[in-house]
Design a protein around this motif. Sequence first.
Motif, PDB file in Angstrom:
ATOM      1  N   GLY A 164       0.780  -1.230   0.000  1.00  0.00           N
ATOM      2  CA  GLY A 164       0.000   0.000   0.000  1.00  0.00           C
ATOM      3  C   GLY A 164       0.810   1.278   0.000  1.00  0.00           C
ATOM      4  N   LEU A 165       2.132   1.180  -0.196  1.00  0.00           N
ATOM      5  CA  LEU A 165       2.974   2.372  -0.248  1.00  0.00           C
ATOM      6  C   LEU A 165       2.471   3.332  -1.326  1.00  0.00           C
ATOM      7  N   ARG A 166       2.440   4.640  -0.988  1.00  0.00           N
ATOM      8  CA  ARG A 166       1.880   5.617  -1.917  1.00  0.00           C
ATOM      9  C   ARG A 166       2.930   6.384  -2.715  1.00  0.00           C
ATOM     10  N   GLY A 167       4.173   6.458  -2.205  1.00  0.00           N
ATOM     11  CA  GLY A 167       5.142   7.255  -2.940  1.00  0.00           C
ATOM     12  C   GLY A 167       6.559   7.118  -2.429  1.00  0.00           C
ATOM     13  N   ILE A 168       7.448   7.915  -3.046  1.00  0.00           N
ATOM     14  CA  ILE A 168       8.880   7.843  -2.768  1.00  0.00           C
ATOM     15  C   ILE A 168       9.410   9.246  -2.477  1.00  0.00           C
ATOM     16  N   GLU A 169      10.269   9.350  -1.464  1.00  0.00           N
ATOM     17  CA  GLU A 169      10.987  10.602  -1.211  1.00  0.00           C
ATOM     18  C   GLU A 169      12.176  10.656  -2.173  1.00  0.00           C
ATOM     19  N   ILE A 170      12.032  11.421  -3.211  1.00  0.00           N
ATOM     20  CA  ILE A 170      13.041  11.492  -4.266  1.00  0.00           C
ATOM     21  C   ILE A 170      14.021  12.644  -4.051  1.00  0.00           C
ATOM     22  N   PHE A 171      13.473  13.790  -3.712  1.00  0.00           N
ATOM     23  CA  PHE A 171      14.262  15.021  -3.726  1.00  0.00           C
ATOM     24  C   PHE A 171      14.924  15.265  -2.373  1.00  0.00           C
ATOM     25  N   LYS A 172      16.247  15.299  -2.370  1.00  0.00           N
ATOM     26  CA  LYS A 172      17.019  15.639  -1.186  1.00  0.00           C
ATOM     27  C   LYS A 172      18.339  16.242  -1.648  1.00  0.00           C
ATOM     28  N   GLY A 173      18.947  17.019  -0.792  1.00  0.00           N
ATOM     29  CA  GLY A 173      20.108  17.790  -1.203  1.00  0.00           C
ATOM     30  C   GLY A 173      21.291  16.976  -1.645  1.00  0.00           C
ATOM     31  N   SER A 174      21.454  15.798  -1.078  1.00  0.00           N
ATOM     32  CA  SER A 174      22.655  15.017  -1.354  1.00  0.00           C
ATOM     33  C   SER A 174      22.496  14.028  -2.500  1.00  0.00           C
ATOM     34  N   ARG A 175      21.332  13.986  -3.141  1.00  0.00           N
ATOM     35  CA  ARG A 175      21.123  12.979  -4.189  1.00  0.00           C
ATOM     36  C   ARG A 175      21.633  13.488  -5.537  1.00  0.00           C
ATOM     37  N   PRO A 176      22.497  12.720  -6.221  1.00  0.00           N
ATOM     38  CA  PRO A 176      22.966  13.114  -7.555  1.00  0.00           C
ATOM     39  C   PRO A 176      21.805  13.239  -8.529  1.00  0.00           C
ATOM     40  N   SER A 177      21.921  14.145  -9.470  1.00  0.00           N
ATOM     41  CA  SER A 177      20.831  14.403 -10.400  1.00  0.00           C
ATOM     42  C   SER A 177      20.491  13.183 -11.251  1.00  0.00           C
ATOM     43  N   ILE A 178      21.482  12.356 -11.581  1.00  0.00           N
ATOM     44  CA  ILE A 178      21.214  11.166 -12.386  1.00  0.00           C
ATOM     45  C   ILE A 178      20.368  10.165 -11.608  1.00  0.00           C
ATOM     46  N   GLU A 179      20.579  10.058 -10.290  1.00  0.00           N
ATOM     47  CA  GLU A 179      19.751   9.190  -9.450  1.00  0.00           C
ATOM     48  C   GLU A 179      18.338   9.749  -9.359  1.00  0.00           C
ATOM     49  N   GLU A 180      18.245  11.051  -9.168  1.00  0.00           N
ATOM     50  CA  GLU A 180      16.940  11.699  -9.075  1.00  0.00           C
ATOM     51  C   GLU A 180      16.134  11.459 -10.346  1.00  0.00           C
ATOM     52  N   PHE A 181      16.782  11.573 -11.490  1.00  0.00           N
ATOM     53  CA  PHE A 181      16.106  11.365 -12.770  1.00  0.00           C
ATOM     54  C   PHE A 181      15.592   9.931 -12.877  1.00  0.00           C
ATOM     55  N   TYR A 182      16.428   8.969 -12.501  1.00  0.00           N
ATOM     56  CA  TYR A 182      16.024   7.565 -12.576  1.00  0.00           C
ATOM     57  C   TYR A 182      14.820   7.294 -11.665  1.00  0.00           C
ATOM     58  N   LEU A 183      14.920   7.741 -10.401  1.00  0.00           N
ATOM     59  CA  LEU A 183      13.831   7.503  -9.458  1.00  0.00           C
ATOM     60  C   LEU A 183      12.540   8.159  -9.925  1.00  0.00           C
ATOM     61  N   GLU A 184      12.645   9.406 -10.364  1.00  0.00           N
ATOM     62  CA  GLU A 184      11.454  10.132 -10.784  1.00  0.00           C
ATOM     63  C   GLU A 184      10.807   9.468 -11.995  1.00  0.00           C
ATOM     64  N   THR A 185      11.604   8.963 -12.910  1.00  0.00           N
ATOM     65  CA  THR A 185      11.067   8.302 -14.101  1.00  0.00           C
ATOM     66  C   THR A 185      10.284   7.051 -13.731  1.00  0.00           C
ATOM     67  N   VAL A 186      10.874   6.224 -12.865  1.00  0.00           N
ATOM     68  CA  VAL A 186      10.203   4.977 -12.460  1.00  0.00           C
ATOM     69  C   VAL A 186       8.948   5.273 -11.651  1.00  0.00           C
ATOM     70  N   VAL A 187       9.058   6.202 -10.726  1.00  0.00           N
ATOM     71  CA  VAL A 187       7.932   6.523  -9.851  1.00  0.00           C
ATOM     72  C   VAL A 187       6.751   7.070 -10.647  1.00  0.00           C
ATOM     73  N   LYS A 188       7.019   7.973 -11.566  1.00  0.00           N
ATOM     74  CA  LYS A 188       5.935   8.522 -12.377  1.00  0.00           C
ATOM     75  C   LYS A 188       5.317   7.455 -13.265  1.00  0.00           C
ATOM     76  N   ASP A 189       6.148   6.551 -13.776  1.00  0.00           N
ATOM     77  CA  ASP A 189       5.640   5.471 -14.621  1.00  0.00           C
ATOM     78  C   ASP A 189       4.679   4.574 -13.863  1.00  0.00           C
ATOM     79  N   LYS A 190       4.918   4.430 -12.566  1.00  0.00           N
ATOM     80  CA  LYS A 190       4.068   3.568 -11.739  1.00  0.00           C
ATOM     81  C   LYS A 190       2.925   4.326 -11.082  1.00  0.00           C
ATOM     82  N   GLY A 191       2.841   5.629 -11.341  1.00  0.00           N
ATOM     83  CA  GLY A 191       1.739   6.410 -10.808  1.00  0.00           C
ATOM     84  C   GLY A 191       1.854   6.700  -9.323  1.00  0.00           C
ATOM     85  N   LEU A 192       3.072   6.683  -8.802  1.00  0.00           N
ATOM     86  CA  LEU A 192       3.282   6.949  -7.383  1.00  0.00           C
ATOM     87  C   LEU A 192       3.534   8.436  -7.140  1.00  0.00           C
ATOM     88  N   LEU A 193       3.471   8.824  -5.896  1.00  0.00           N
ATOM     89  CA  LEU A 193       3.672  10.217  -5.501  1.00  0.00           C
ATOM     90  C   LEU A 193       5.150  10.493  -5.252  1.00  0.00           C
TER      91      LEU A 193
END
Length: 273
Positions: free
Chosen positions: A209-238
């Motif tokens: 029942g997880l609703r979403g992922i904490e993607i954005f944080k100061g220490s996360r490399p932009s390439i990781e952020e892009f990957y996470l955001e792409t997968v999360v949006k594809d799955k319709g998560l927050l």
Amino acid sequence: MKADLHIHSYHSDGKYSPAEIVFYAAQNHLDMISLTDHDTIDGLADAQEACRKYPSLTLISGVELSTYHESDELHILGYGIDPAYPALTALLEETHNKRQARLRRVLARLQELGVTLTYEEVDSAFHTSSLGRMHVARLMIERGYVRTIREAFDRYLSYETNQITYTSGDFISSQMAIETIAAAGGISIFAHPTIALFDRYLEPLVAFGLRGIEIFKGSRPSIEEFYLETVVKDKGLLTTGGSDWHGYHQTQTLGSFYVNSGQIQRFLTALGL
């Protein structure tokens, strides 16, 4: 809009009181914050009271639950929860009991290593019922066993040192956390996952029942952020984000990291904001 959805007070392992956090957030022009203390909601009432002085600042009720799934400790954030919901109250009492047992075992191991701190000493030194390794580290500095938090963890308190260990019995299950957050009217978010943990546990957590992922944080490399955001949006998560601010690094002021409404709009909509 500037939002920071991951902040800790001295009710868990942060430096400042909820009222001080609200003051700093307002002074540094944040529009929305969430107090997400570890395994406790003791600071929420004080934060809500303090927010009355700042009508432009929105507070989202939150908590960060320490959980276990398969072989890993996973942190699950709960947002928009009803703090008085009985099942949540019972769950937090269980996490408190597990934290207490885990800390007593850590302190017993430290005794074997020559670090003579008692549970009662740690308990009396801090404001929180949510005691953990960070509190032990701070008391170790005060007593002269180490010079810094990093040294305390590198030498004694990190699980990677193999000086201390944990088991699944030290935590509530991820499934229980996610289901209880939902029952309490909240939204569950996988906190600051590494790519390895994200890839390994996304599917089972979503099944719980997880609703979403904490993607954005100061220490996360932009390439990781892009990957996470792409997968999360594809799955319709927050998607959410926050600084995970504890207040100890003087160069990292509250408000120096924030997310904007575009990054978290679907999350805000789900909360009814």
